[in-house]
Design a protein around this motif. Structure first.
Motif, PDB file in Angstrom:
ATOM      1  N   THR A   3      -5.543   8.621  -3.162  1.00  0.00           N
ATOM      2  CA  THR A   3      -5.705   8.448  -1.718  1.00  0.00           C
ATOM      3  C   THR A   3      -4.377   8.099  -1.062  1.00  0.00           C
ATOM      4  O   THR A   3      -4.321   7.784   0.102  1.00  0.00           O
ATOM      5  CB  THR A   3      -6.717   7.331  -1.406  1.00  0.00           C
ATOM      6  OG1 THR A   3      -6.280   6.145  -2.065  1.00  0.00           O
ATOM      7  CG2 THR A   3      -8.109   7.716  -1.866  1.00  0.00           C
ATOM      8  N   ASP A  13      -4.947   7.940   4.679  1.00  0.00           N
ATOM      9  CA  ASP A  13      -6.001   8.078   5.684  1.00  0.00           C
ATOM     10  C   ASP A  13      -5.913   7.030   6.785  1.00  0.00           C
ATOM     11  O   ASP A  13      -6.757   6.977   7.660  1.00  0.00           O
ATOM     12  CB  ASP A  13      -7.378   8.032   5.018  1.00  0.00           C
ATOM     13  CG  ASP A  13      -7.606   6.732   4.256  1.00  0.00           C
ATOM     14  OD1 ASP A  13      -6.668   5.912   4.198  1.00  0.00           O
ATOM     15  OD2 ASP A  13      -8.705   6.561   3.725  1.00  0.00           O
ATOM     16  N   VAL A  16      -4.125   8.096  11.187  1.00  0.00           N
ATOM     17  CA  VAL A  16      -4.852   9.250  11.714  1.00  0.00           C
ATOM     18  C   VAL A  16      -5.492   8.824  13.032  1.00  0.00           C
ATOM     19  O   VAL A  16      -6.134   7.771  13.096  1.00  0.00           O
ATOM     20  CB  VAL A  16      -5.955   9.694  10.725  1.00  0.00           C
ATOM     21  CG1 VAL A  16      -6.812  10.784  11.332  1.00  0.00           C
ATOM     22  CG2 VAL A  16      -5.340  10.139   9.413  1.00  0.00           C
TER      23      VAL A  16
END
Ligand code: COA
Length: 208
Positions: A3, A13, A16
């Motif tokens: 990740t 992530d 974003v």
């Protein structure tokens, strides 16, 4: 499955921008895109904004005709989809008309550096809305997208924008020489203002 983004120490992530509605009570900040419902139509509203003389002078828009406005909305949808920028229409909560724009884009995503910009239609100016909207999108970027440093640029002679920057908690950091080309003109100097995620936020009162 990893990740982590190999080019940043932050989880991939985190940085974003995800489509969101920011409710400020009397106004709502809503994601620009094909599906945006603006009273009178989103495309005519963008064409009218591009024709506003102050916006054309200080923040020229590439939405002068319906085809260009539609292309802009497609770009907004694409950038919301990949989280690379966040363009919000500032709308009147009561009647759904367009009041202005506040947008964010990553200048350096790995380092968490974001740029913020704004414009208001004439009827929405002079009542603190740009300051409130700038504060709201900045706080949202810090809280939800791990923005670390938020930068704000304006032409050196745009005094009103300079005052918005300072009121929204972005101190002046310096002058960038010949850094931006005016529409059809020469390169001009800009002021750089910035704030850090760790700087305290000030709430700006809306209308009584
Ligand atoms: C730059 C621009 C967004 C500033 O809009 P604005 O209405 O002056 O800014 P604000 O929404 O912060 O309102 C501030 C003004 O409202 C007044 N005001 C009234 N109530 C207020 C409140 N509760 N809080 C703060 N200001 C308030 C202030 O006195 C202030 O006036 P001043 O700028 O003469 O000192 C607008 O002029 C514009 O869209 N210009 C064209 C495009 C442009 O320049 N974009 C920026 C490119 S960098």
């Amino acid at each position: 499955m990893s990740t982590s983004d190999p080019f940043t120490s932050a989880p991939a992530d985190r940085r974003v921008f995800r489509p969101t509605v920011l409710d400020l009570g009397d106004v709502r900040l809503r994601p620009w895109g094909r599906a945006l419902d603006i009273t009178g139509g989103v495309v005519p509203a963008l064409v009218a904004a591009a024709a506003d003389p102050e916006i054309a002078h200080w923040n020229p828009l590439n939405t002068a005709d319906p085809a260009a406005a539609e292309a802009y909305l497609d770009r907004c949808d694409a950038r919301w989809a990949d989280g690379s920028s966040a363009a919000f229409a500032i709308t009147d909560a009561a009647d759904g008309t367009l009041l202005g724009n506040a947008y964010l884009q990553w200048n350096n995503r790995a380092d968490g550096v974001v740029m913020v910009g704004y414009w208001l239609l004439a009827a929405a100016r002079g009542r603190g809305l740009a300051t409130r909207a700038t504060t709201a999108v900045t706080r949202w970027a810090v809280d939800t997208a791990d923005a670390r440093r938020i930068e704000l640029y304006h032409f050196v002679d745009n005094d009103r924008s300079c005052r918005v920057a300072v009121r929204a908690g972005f101190p002046y950091e310096g002058t960038l020489r010949a850094s931006y080309r005016r529409a059809g003109g020469d390169y001009t100097d800009e002021h750089l203002h910035a704030r850090l995620a760790t700087d305290p936020f000030t709430d700006h009162p809306g209308p009584a």
